[in-house]
Design a protein around this motif. Sequence first.
Motif, short mmCIF file in Angstrom:
data_model
loop_
_atom_site.label_atom_id
_atom_site.label_comp_id
_atom_site.label_asym_id
_atom_site.label_seq_id
_atom_site.Cartn_x
_atom_site.Cartn_y
_atom_site.Cartn_z
N VAL A 127 10.57 3.28 4.92
CA VAL A 127 9.79 2.17 4.73
C VAL A 127 10.03 1.71 3.42
N LEU A 182 8.40 -0.88 0.61
CA LEU A 182 7.00 -1.24 0.60
C LEU A 182 6.83 -1.80 -0.81
N TRP A 195 2.02 -4.90 2.82
CA TRP A 195 2.59 -4.39 1.75
C TRP A 195 3.72 -3.68 2.27
N ILE A 196 4.07 -3.53 3.67
CA ILE A 196 5.33 -3.07 4.21
C ILE A 196 6.15 -3.95 4.44
N TRP A 213 -1.06 -3.14 7.77
CA TRP A 213 -0.44 -2.85 6.78
C TRP A 213 0.79 -3.69 6.33
N GLU A 214 0.76 -5.20 6.93
CA GLU A 214 1.94 -6.04 6.78
C GLU A 214 2.09 -6.59 5.49
N THR A 216 7.63 -11.06 -2.49
CA THR A 216 7.99 -11.18 -1.30
C THR A 216 9.46 -11.83 -1.00
N GLU A 256 -0.56 3.88 -3.20
CA GLU A 256 0.64 2.77 -3.10
C GLU A 256 0.36 1.57 -2.74
N ALA A 257 -0.91 1.37 -1.81
CA ALA A 257 -1.02 0.06 -1.50
C ALA A 257 -1.82 -0.74 -2.71
N GLU A 298 4.41 -1.95 -3.94
CA GLU A 298 3.36 -0.94 -4.68
C GLU A 298 2.23 -1.97 -5.36
#
Lengths: 238, 120
Positions: free
Chosen positions: B95, B97, B36-37, B33-34, A36, A25-26, B99
Motif C-alpha cells: 500500500v 499511503l 490517505w491510501i 480510506w481513499e 497528492t 498512520e491515518a 501519513e
Amino acid sequence: VHAQDAVALAQVPTLLPLLGALLQEAPRKSPRRRLTRGRPLQYMLELYRQNADPHGRPREKRIFSANAVRLVRPAGRRALPPRGPWYVQTLDFLLEPNRDVEQLVRAAVVYRPHLHLSRSHLSCHVEPWAHKSAILLGGGSLGFALPEAWAERDLTNYIQQQVWPPKGKRVLHIQVRCQQQERTEVGLGWRQALATDTTFLVLYFNNTFKNVPQTGLQELVLRNPGGADLFSLARRVR
Amino acid sequence: QVGPVRSEAPGQSLEQTQCSLHPFQVSFHQLGWENWIIAPHLYSPNYCKGACPRVLHSGLHSPNHAIIQNLINELVDGSIPRPSCVPYKYTPISVLLIEASGSILYKEYEDMIAQSCTCR
C-alpha cells in the motif's frame, strides 16, 4: 466523545493490531491537495510500481530488503547568501522513529543533481551538516532503480550511529550545495528552485506487528464485562 | 460404523456448496480510506465459503482435529458442528499511503489476501 468510547478507542491498538496501526498512520483529516501530487509522490509511485503489481501484490523479485519505505520532507530550510558560484541551503529533517516496530535497514537522501533555471543551471550535491569531522557514509543495501533526474546519497551508517534516537525526536541536518555551471546571471529564482521538493529523505524499514502485544478475548471479557463486543468496537473505530 | 451419506441441498451442485475460495474485490473508497491510501485503488481480500465435506481430502490441508470433529458430528453428537471453511494461506498487499505527518509511506501488510481455504 463519551468516556466509554474513549476507553474503547484507547484499547484498539492492543485488541486489533492492524486497526491500531492504521489509526496511527491515518491523517486526522484529508491530506492537503499538494501532498497528492508533485515530485515526492511521483518518486514513491515509481518505487511502488517497481515493487508491486497494479493489484498491490508485492512482486516476486523484491528490489530491496525492507517491507516499508517512508519519504520524509524537510521540516525546515535555510538558504545562505550566495558566495561566488555557490548556492547553499540547509534542510532539517525531523526523525521520530517507533523502534518497537520499525527496524531501520537503509537511509538515503534523494536529490536532483541538476537544477535548470531559466537562464542557467546548477549542479548540486548533498552532505550531512554536522560538527563532527569524520562522517561515515554508506552502509545500506541497494535501493530501487531511481527515476531519471534523481540521485541519492546513502546515509545508513551515519543515521544509525549519529542520529537515530533510542526514543523521542532528533533532527537531521542536510546541506545542499549547488554550483552555477555557466557565467550567467542566476537571479532570484535559485531559492525557489531549491525550495520546490528537490531534496527529501527516504528511510527503509523492516516493519512488523509481531512486537505489538495481543490480548486474548477471554482477558478482554474479564477486563471489560459486558463490553466485549468486538464488532461494535470495530464499527465505532470505523 | 459410518452413518449414511448426507445429501447436499437440492438444486446446488457439489462445487457450489463445497468449501472453496471465492474472489471478491472492494475499493478503498468503499472502506472510507481513499483519503490517505494512494495505491492501489482496489483491494481483493477474497473469502472462503462452502460446506466442509465428510471426507476431508488432502487438498484441504485439514488438521487431525477437523477429521475427529467430523466423526463426532456424524457418530456421537449432531449438535457439534462440522469443521468451518476458513482461509488457509494468505498473501500480503503493498500500500502507498499518506501519513498524518505528511510523509508518504510504502508498506507491505501481511495476511491481507486469502489465497486458499481449509476446513478446520
